[in-house]
Design an enzyme around this catalytic site. Structure first.
Site, PDB file in Angstrom:
ATOM      1  N   HIS A   1       0.875  -1.172   0.000  1.00  0.00           N
ATOM      2  CA  HIS A   1       0.000   0.000   0.000  1.00  0.00           C
ATOM      3  C   HIS A   1       0.913   1.223   0.000  1.00  0.00           C
ATOM      4  O   HIS A   1       1.669   1.441   0.948  1.00  0.00           O
ATOM      5  CB  HIS A   1      -0.916   0.002   1.217  1.00  0.00           C
ATOM      6  CG  HIS A   1      -1.913  -1.119   1.207  1.00  0.00           C
ATOM      7  ND1 HIS A   1      -2.359  -1.730   2.355  1.00  0.00           N
ATOM      8  CD2 HIS A   1      -2.539  -1.745   0.173  1.00  0.00           C
ATOM      9  CE1 HIS A   1      -3.224  -2.678   2.029  1.00  0.00           C
ATOM     10  NE2 HIS A   1      -3.347  -2.705   0.717  1.00  0.00           N
TER      11      HIS A   1
ATOM     12  N   GLU B   1       2.015  -4.866  10.942  1.00  0.00           N
ATOM     13  CA  GLU B   1       1.459  -3.514  10.959  1.00  0.00           C
ATOM     14  C   GLU B   1       2.340  -2.707  11.900  1.00  0.00           C
ATOM     15  O   GLU B   1       2.355  -2.937  13.111  1.00  0.00           O
ATOM     16  CB  GLU B   1       0.008  -3.533  11.433  1.00  0.00           C
ATOM     17  CG  GLU B   1      -0.931  -4.350  10.554  1.00  0.00           C
ATOM     18  CD  GLU B   1      -1.335  -3.618   9.291  1.00  0.00           C
ATOM     19  OE1 GLU B   1      -1.034  -2.410   9.189  1.00  0.00           O
ATOM     20  OE2 GLU B   1      -1.967  -4.243   8.418  1.00  0.00           O
TER      21      GLU B   1
END
Length: 675
Positions: free
Chosen positions: A289, A519
């Site tokens: 991303h 993450e």
């Protein structure tokens, strides 16, 4: 306590401090904001106060009123995400109880701060549309007396939002030094209510009455290039690392993005460009991303760090470089990153740059091999009859018309060319480590869906999470709407939310490689002033995770007659329904937790072989080699293909096999006659 005696009036002292701070800040940060957002931020050199990154604590935020707890002042943070349920305690903004011009959100900077700007955003919600269209800003040193920001002789009215997601910067005409700042909404979306998310731009200044409150630099002891790098700057940095350490680095490209940007990889090894027998291959992938940039910068930092520490003789780094072939892909989605970079760290929002240029979310773009495997298992009724590894890619996925990003195809080719053993996919926007499977078996929104290697995946996730400085902090608050601390900061991906076509699942089911997703931070795109802290938070985790590639067993599967390695031999572990295969030279690596395992090796044309292999607690793989004997028919085929003479032992063996087959068929024939 010692007091600082200021010989000047306070207002003159603050003016001097503002000038000196500006000079000091520009010296430290190279005289620029450090990203393409500088043009939009104008002369506002001050970094964010830290509402989005959670550096500003909940108790530093207050409001005139709140609709309910889930919409309290502590939720008024830029880019904070709401829960799915309306009324969740983790909702997506601060929302006032009343719809009037007397409502405010207040932030305590806890020290004199030179405030230069405010960034505003609407409410994150799938149920409601709420945002502020205009607002005032007020300042105070004691919360009793407030001064409104002026634009000349009139109170400044700042333009707010036109939608819930796009951040809008309001530059304070005359920066003010104060401890407290208030955002006072004046108008809002006509069908909504008073709701906002915010970030404050401000530079801390020394308190003349307290020398212990003077700024202390937070950062890293490592002298690395801590800033955001666009495509051109990333190439320059990688080239500089290679030139500094040419003997252990190599830069190569695995393909191009839709816009033609090369997807560069940095290889770090004592023999770059070559697969060495018995040496495992490791990869880190970041930037899937494009707007989740922490991973990108961490990998660029990691290149520099490993190069310099290797030159300095750091035994840990020397061992990693000499025993592992490491591949670092800092930007899987370079097109998306460039799009986010143009807006900058505070103005890019939550989604800008997330997708490929074609609008594809590459986190869902790999072939869904989970469904292929599970459908086959249901048809057969027995999991052991269905292949559990190297599952072929479906034909529909390989067609030219398939909606598969060029970047995804490039990574798949990369996976197929190099026998990777271990990987991590670096993301941002949360603080948690997820492990496969990422997809639920029955397409439920979320459900615990473990792999046959669940215990080792949990180990991998735990290794990263328990060495990460922020994840270890028991006092940290949840990033957005889930409290992963209750899960020790690790979670099965499918038990968080189902992700069909994830890279983790594809890697596990189509190749030998085990992969988790990390993450890295609550803030997807932190200000570059926070990058040194992010490096220190993750440095140990990045290193210790790489070292896990040496756990389990490894070895070479040899041909008894030729002593050559046998490629594509299947390595099966009794009790774990997931096999792997040998690489082209016959070497293999099977990641396993400590214990004793029965290993069976099979290869086409060979008799299978089994042995017990023990894995110790030491972080060194147990060597477990195998020698396979060709079946007689295989030997005969190879000899005849070469035009050779059949040996007597092989002729005798073939005669014995024919006689055995004849006796078995005769018995079957006689049995059928009697029946």
């Amino acid at each position: 306590m010692h007091k600082f005696i200021c010989p000047l009036p306070l207002h003159i002292f603050i003016t001097v401090i503002n000038i000196s701070f500006k000079i000091r800040y520009f010296r430290r940060h190279g005289g620029a904001v450090g990203s393409a957002a500088a043009s939009q931020l104008g002369d506002q050199e001050c970094p964010p106060l830290g509402l989005e990154s959670l550096r500003v604590k909940d108790n530093q935020m207050q409001a005139s009123s709140s609709e309910r707890f889930g919409l309290g002042a502590h939720r008024g943070r830029l880019n904070i995400q709401s829960g799915i349920e309306d009324g969740d305690i983790y909702d997506g903004a601060w929302c006032a109880r009343h719809k009037d011009q007397y409502q405010w959100l207040q932030v305590d900077a806890r020290r004199p701060t030179r405030f230069t700007g405010v960034i505003l955003q609407g409410r994150s919600s799938i149920w409601s549309w709420d945002w502020v269209t205009s607002y005032k800003i007020q300042f105070s040193n004691d919360t009793y007396k407030w001064t409104t920001s002026m634009n000349g002789t009139e109170e400044a009215i700042f333009r707010g939002n036109e939608d819930p997601e796009t951040p809008v910067l309001g530059i304070i005409p005359e920066p003010m030094v104060a401890r407290y700042i208030r955002i006072n909404p004046q108008s809002w979306y006509e069908n909504g209510t008073v709701c906002l998310r915010a970030e404050i731009l401000g530079c801390p200044v020394p308190d003349p009455n307290n020398i212990y409150m003077w700024e202390t630099d937070q950062g890293s002891i490592d002298n690395l290039d801590f800033r955001h790098h666009n495509y051109s700057e990333m190439r320059k940095l990688m080239k500089a690392v290679h030139e500094e350490c040419p003997n252990i680095t190599r830069i190569y490209s695995i393909g191009k993005s839709y816009l033609g940007l090369k997807m560069y990889v940095m290889e770090i090894s004592d023999n770059p460009g070559k697969h060495e027998l018995g040496e495992p291959e490791f990869r880190y992938v970041a930037g899937m991303h494009g707007n989740e940039v922490v991973g990108r910068e961490l990998l660029l930092n990691l290149m520099q760090y490993m190069c310099r520490e290797y030159k300095n003789g750091n035994p840990r780094i020397v061992r990693l470089v000499e025993e592992t072939r490491i591949h670092l892909l800092p930007s899987m989605n370079p097109d998306g990153y460039e799009q986010a970079y143009k807006k900058g760290s505070e103005l890019s929002g939550w989604a800008l740059g997330r997708y490929s240029y074609e609008g594809i979310d590459m986190n869902h773009n790999f072939a869904d091999l989970n469904s292929v495997m599970w459908d086959a298992q249901e048809r057969e009724g027995d999991e052991k009859k269905v292949p559990n590894h190297y599952i072929p890619i479906p034909e529909y996925y390989t067609s030219e018309d398939a909606l598969v990003a060029l970047e995804t195809r490039a990574v798949i080719n990369w996976m197929q060319e190099i026998p990777f053993v271990l990987s991590a996919n670096l993301h941002g926007g949360e603080l948690v480590v997820t492990y496969p499977y990422d997809m639920t078996r029955d397409w439920a929104p979320k459900e615990l869906t473990p792999t046959p290697d669940d215990s080792f995946f949990r180990w991998l996730a735990t290794v990263y999470a328990t060495t990460n400085r922020v994840m270890l902090d028991p006092d940290r608050r949840p990033c957005h709407n889930e409290d992963f601390m209750r899960e020790n900061n690790i979670i099965n991906g499918a038990n968080w939310h189902t992700v069909p076509g994830s890279m983790n699942d594809f890697s596990y089911l189509h190749t030998n490689c085990f992969e988790v997703t990390v993450e890295l931070s609550c803030d997807k795109y932190p200000h570059e002033s926070e990058l040194p802290v992010e490096w220190e938070n993750n440095k140990e985790s990045l290193l210790v995770y790489m070292e896990q590639v040496h756990r389990g067993i490894k070895g070479v599967v040899h041909d008894k007659d030729t002593d050559e390695g046998i490629p594509d031999a299947i390595i099966a572990v009794d009790g774990i329904n997931h096999d792997i295969r040998t690489a082209i030279d016959g070497d293999y690596w099977r990641l396993l937790n400590p214990g004793e395992y029965e290993i069976t090796v099979k290869a086409e044309g060979y008799f299978p072989s089994s042995k017990m292999c023990r894995v110790d607690y030491d972080p060194h793989a147990t060597i477990c080699n195998f020698i396979l004997t060709k079946r007689p028919k295989q030997r005969l085929r190879e000899i005849l293909a070469k035009g050779g003479k059949i040996p007597k032992d092989l002729m005798l063996r073939l005669r014995q096999l024919r006689m055995r087959k004849l006796r078995a068929s005769t018995k079957a024939y006689n049995r059928s006659r009697r029946q």
